[in-house]
Design an enzyme around this catalytic site. Structure first.
Site, PDB file in Angstrom:
ATOM      1  N   LYS A 432      25.335  13.981 -16.518  1.00 28.40           N
ATOM      2  CA  LYS A 432      23.931  13.663 -16.218  1.00 28.40           C
ATOM      3  C   LYS A 432      23.430  12.871 -17.417  1.00 28.40           C
ATOM      4  O   LYS A 432      23.351  13.400 -18.526  1.00 28.40           O
ATOM      5  CB  LYS A 432      23.146  14.964 -16.044  1.00 28.40           C
ATOM      6  N   ASP A 434      20.611  11.197 -19.246  1.00 32.47           N
ATOM      7  CA  ASP A 434      19.152  11.291 -19.253  1.00 32.47           C
ATOM      8  C   ASP A 434      18.540  10.237 -20.181  1.00 32.47           C
ATOM      9  O   ASP A 434      19.233   9.629 -21.017  1.00 32.47           O
ATOM     10  CB  ASP A 434      18.758  12.702 -19.715  1.00 32.47           C
ATOM     11  N   ASP A 504      11.723  14.732 -11.310  1.00 35.56           N
ATOM     12  CA  ASP A 504      11.738  16.132 -11.737  1.00 35.56           C
ATOM     13  C   ASP A 504      10.926  16.989 -10.778  1.00 35.56           C
ATOM     14  O   ASP A 504      10.973  18.217 -10.849  1.00 35.56           O
ATOM     15  CB  ASP A 504      11.162  16.253 -13.153  1.00 35.56           C
TER      16      ASP A 504
HETATM   17  C1  DGJ Z   1      14.646  15.647 -17.779  1.00 37.01           C
HETATM   18  C2  DGJ Z   1      15.457  15.823 -16.531  1.00 37.01           C
HETATM   19  O1  DGJ Z   1      14.884  15.132 -15.486  1.00 37.01           O
HETATM   20  C3  DGJ Z   1      15.616  17.311 -16.253  1.00 37.01           C
HETATM   21  O2  DGJ Z   1      16.273  17.500 -15.027  1.00 37.01           O
HETATM   22  C4  DGJ Z   1      16.357  17.929 -17.382  1.00 37.01           C
HETATM   23  O3  DGJ Z   1      17.658  17.420 -17.450  1.00 37.01           O
HETATM   24  C5  DGJ Z   1      15.611  17.672 -18.677  1.00 37.01           C
HETATM   25  N1  DGJ Z   1      15.327  16.274 -18.875  1.00 37.01           N
HETATM   26  C6  DGJ Z   1      16.389  18.183 -19.852  1.00 37.01           C
HETATM   27  O4  DGJ Z   1      15.796  17.881 -21.042  1.00 37.01           O
END
Ligand code: DGJ
Length: 679
Positions: A432, A434, A504
């Site tokens: 993932k 980010d 989110d």
């Molecule tokens: C933002 C992401 O969208 C969340 O799903 C999660 O991974 C957080 N960051 C973690 O810091």
């Protein structure tokens, strides 16, 4: 006077879209047709207007020559058409400057890609102040644009408006991600946007940085769209012999409404953009909303067990697993220090991923490799690696700064974060990726003072090189583009990824709207949708919404009741049975959440169909008209994803289902249904 068609007419076509160009008596490139929008006549405007030298509207290209002259006189010096690629070469002979305008038609996918490049042989550097990826005349009819806007946890709201005289700009100035406030997608329609009627043009810039789409209704009435990298703060100093190439703008057009335009884009994304678009995606359990930063090995291993019991295939360990001097126990510290936090995970990631494997689960890990907390060892050692401006107090977002990817040392470091972790832990098969902030103080310690304005462009180019290296070296690792939800949902980043995290926001009521917005440009296979407890909605409702994308869960499965676990187990098994239809199928939007208390969508694939219907507000009833079926076929309809047995409803012909509709009893708020049709 325009030259005769046969001598001097170039057509670029894919699907319903045809664009034609001619040259005028001065060898200037003129557009004379754009399907559905501009009729077959040229209005004399340059196809790719340059700033200065007569053009007083928004320019597609704006360059200051080495001698300070801020104007262009571009004439066609050559045209090459080979297979589906067309290149118009324009020259400003007074300055030995060349502009190439490229069109790549993908007739099977019904998409056209456009981009440009500039180079020169002037005595010294020129300043490229703006260079668009596309410029089109869309004629003089009444046009509407639909944008996809919002904010964190409220992405992709559809807003439609009519273009009026003047200029409408939809842009992003975020630098390191295209989106927080507006996705890099745009739809233009003749009249208001309709699913199955009217001329519709959809465009998307394959670029993860600042972008700009402008629509200018000129005094004589025609509308010009110019799309590309946002020139804002991004003047590029181009040395003689260097080439500046823009990202691609992707266009899909249809004259029967937006439904088939998005179907074409979905095919294009699955086949030409996404990695492994032909491969089914795993169901996954993510620990973020279950634990946030508060976990240890025992908790994660117990979630493995929970994931396995429910039938999940992959476990994703989120933020919080790293940091030694500054353990990542909150978002205030540790970012940048990618060594496992031995207090939380004394046996390291290797042991954890091996345990996942022993449980029969694949393993994924969270990274935010381009970022740093000031409270980190990385920042202590390399404060100059963070993007910053002299004489300004550092502006933090989520307590963090962005690393300066224009600096090759930082590029190596960023690549090594992923490369080391993936090499040392071969069990990691999913990442993932980010990116939880955007640029607000674009300054680089690395770049010279003349080239500070290269930062935003160099950053994205470097990011792509890193992503490409990761993809090449670790081809078996799937990537989710996350970016705090919705930030990197552009076709540029998607070339290196398998899916996006749209938002989110996981309350399914809001997610229905967000996923609806995404459905115009992003196919379900790439739309990660997780069941969480956000909003405390009924579990079935949560699953029914998430199952219309790539299903996952982000919840403390240990704390679910036995009844909830039973339901989740069954729902996950049901999803595995229908995911081929969802992930590879053709999307049909049936009822918009913007228009009523009930919303519905369906997918069809190889004789099968799956229908999702949701009541977001009060009571709603009435037959649901389906789409995409074969009228003469008889379909057996059953309701699936129920707590008990599937419910066989009846058999109907495709025609009955599409004209009379599928009978649905009254739905109260938060009631939802999933139906499977077999033909
Ligand atoms: C933002 C992401 O969208 C969340 O799903 C999660 O991974 C957080 N960051 C973690 O810091």
């Amino acid at each position: 006077m325009l030259p005769s068609e046969t001598e001097n007419l170039w057509t670029i076509s894919a699907g319903d879209l045809s664009i034609q160009f001619v040259t005028d008596e001065n060898q200037r490139l003129i557009q004379r047709l754009f399907s559905g929008f501009q009729a077959e006549e040229a209005n004399g405007q340059p196809a790719f207007p340059g700033a200065g030298n007569g053009w007083v509207f928004e320019p597609a290209v704006d360059i200051i020559h080495a001698d300070g002259n801020a104007s262009l006189d571009l004439r066609v010096a050559g045209v090459e058409q080979a297979e589906n690629l067309t290149c118009f070469t324009l020259r400003d002979d007074q300055y030995e400057l060349t502009l190439d305008i490229f069109f790549k038609a993908l007739p099977q996918l019904k998409v056209i890609e456009t981009w440009t490049q500039v180079s020169h042989k002037e005595a010294s550097a020129i300043r490229v102040q703006a260079l668009a990826s596309a410029s089109f005349d869309l004629g003089s009819d009444e046009l509407y644009i639909t944008q996809f806007c919002g904010d964190w946890a409220n992405e992709a709201n559809m807003v439609e408006e009519k273009l009026t005289p003047g200029i409408k700009v939809l842009d992003s100035k975020l630098g390191v991600r295209a989106h927080q406030f507006r996705a890099p997608w745009i739809i233009v329609s003749k009249g208001t946007l309709k699913e199955h009627e009217g001329s519709v043009l959809a465009g998307s810039l394959a670029w993860s940085g600042s972008y700009k789409f402008s629509f200018e209704k000129l005094p004589e009435g025609s509308i010009r769209v110019i799309a590309g990298i946002n020139p804002f703060g991004s003047t590029y100093v181009l040395e003689p012999g260097e080439i500046f190439e823009t990202p691609k703008m992707v266009w899909a057009y249809g004259n029967r409404g937006v439904a088939e335009v998005s179907q074409n884009l979905h095919n294009y994304v699955r086949r030409n953009v996404l990695r492994d678009g032909h491969r089914l995606r795993n169901t996954l359990l993510n620990n973020w909303e279950a634990t946030f930063f508060d976990f240890d090995e025992a908790k994660i291993v117990s979630l493995f067990q929970g994931a396995k019991d429910l039938g999940m295939e992959l476990f994703l360990l989120d933020d919080g697993w790293f940091g030694q001097k500054f353990p990542r126990d909150s978002d205030t510290q540790g970012l940048g220090d990618w060594q496992t936090d031995s207090a939380k995970l004394p046996n390291g990631i290797r042991a954890l991923s091996t345990k996942a494997k022993e449980k029969g689960l694949k393993f994924g890990l969270w990274f935010e490799p381009e970022m740093v907390n000031p409270k980190s060892k990385l920042f202590e050692d390399h404060p100059d690696w963070a993007i910053q401006q002299p004489k300004r107090e550092l502006e933090l977002q989520r307590n963090q700064l962005t690393l300066d990817l224009s600096n090759p040392e930082v590029q190596e470091f960023t690549f090594s974060i992923l490369d080391n972790a993936l090499t040392e832990n071969p069990e990691i098969v999913y990442v993932k990726w980010d990116c939880n902030r955007y640029l607000t103080q674009p300054g680089s310690v690395y770049l010279s003072k003349e080239k500070q304005s290269h930062l935003q462009i160099d950053y994205v180019r470097a990011l792509y090189k890193i992503m490409e290296r990761v993809a090449m070296k670790h081809p078996g690792v799937e990537i989710m583009m996350c970016s705090g939800g919705g930030g990197r949902v552009d076709y540029g980043a998607l070339r290196y990824a398998h899916e996006v995290w749209p938002s989110d926001m996981t309350d399914p009521v809001r997610r229905i709207f967000i996923q609806w917005g995404f459905s115009y440009f992003i196919p379900a296979i790439a739309m990660a949708a997780h069941v969480t407890r956000w909003g405390e909605r009924p579990l079935k409702f949560c699953f029914d919404v998430a199952m219309s994308g790539r299903l996952g869960m982000d919840a403390d499965v240990d704390s679910l009741s036995e009844g909830e676990k039973d339901f989740a187990r069954k729902a996950i098994a049901t999803y595995k049975g229908i995911r081929e239809v969802v992930q590879f199928g053709e999307l049909h939007r049936l009822e918009s959440p913007y228009e009523g208390a009930r919303s519905a969508l369906m997918y069809t694939h190889e004789g099968r169909a799956v229908v999702f219907a949701y009541a977001t507000e009060g009571n709603t009833a009435g037959p649901l008209k389906l789409k995409g079926l074969v009228p003469s076929h008889t379909y057996t309809v059953k309701e699936i994803n129920l707590a008990g047995e599937d419910k066989l409803l009846s058999s109907f012909t495709g025609d009955q289902l599409m004209t009379l509709g599928l009978p649905i009893s009254e739905m109260t708020q938060f009631v939802s249904h999933v139906f499977e049709l077999v033909g």
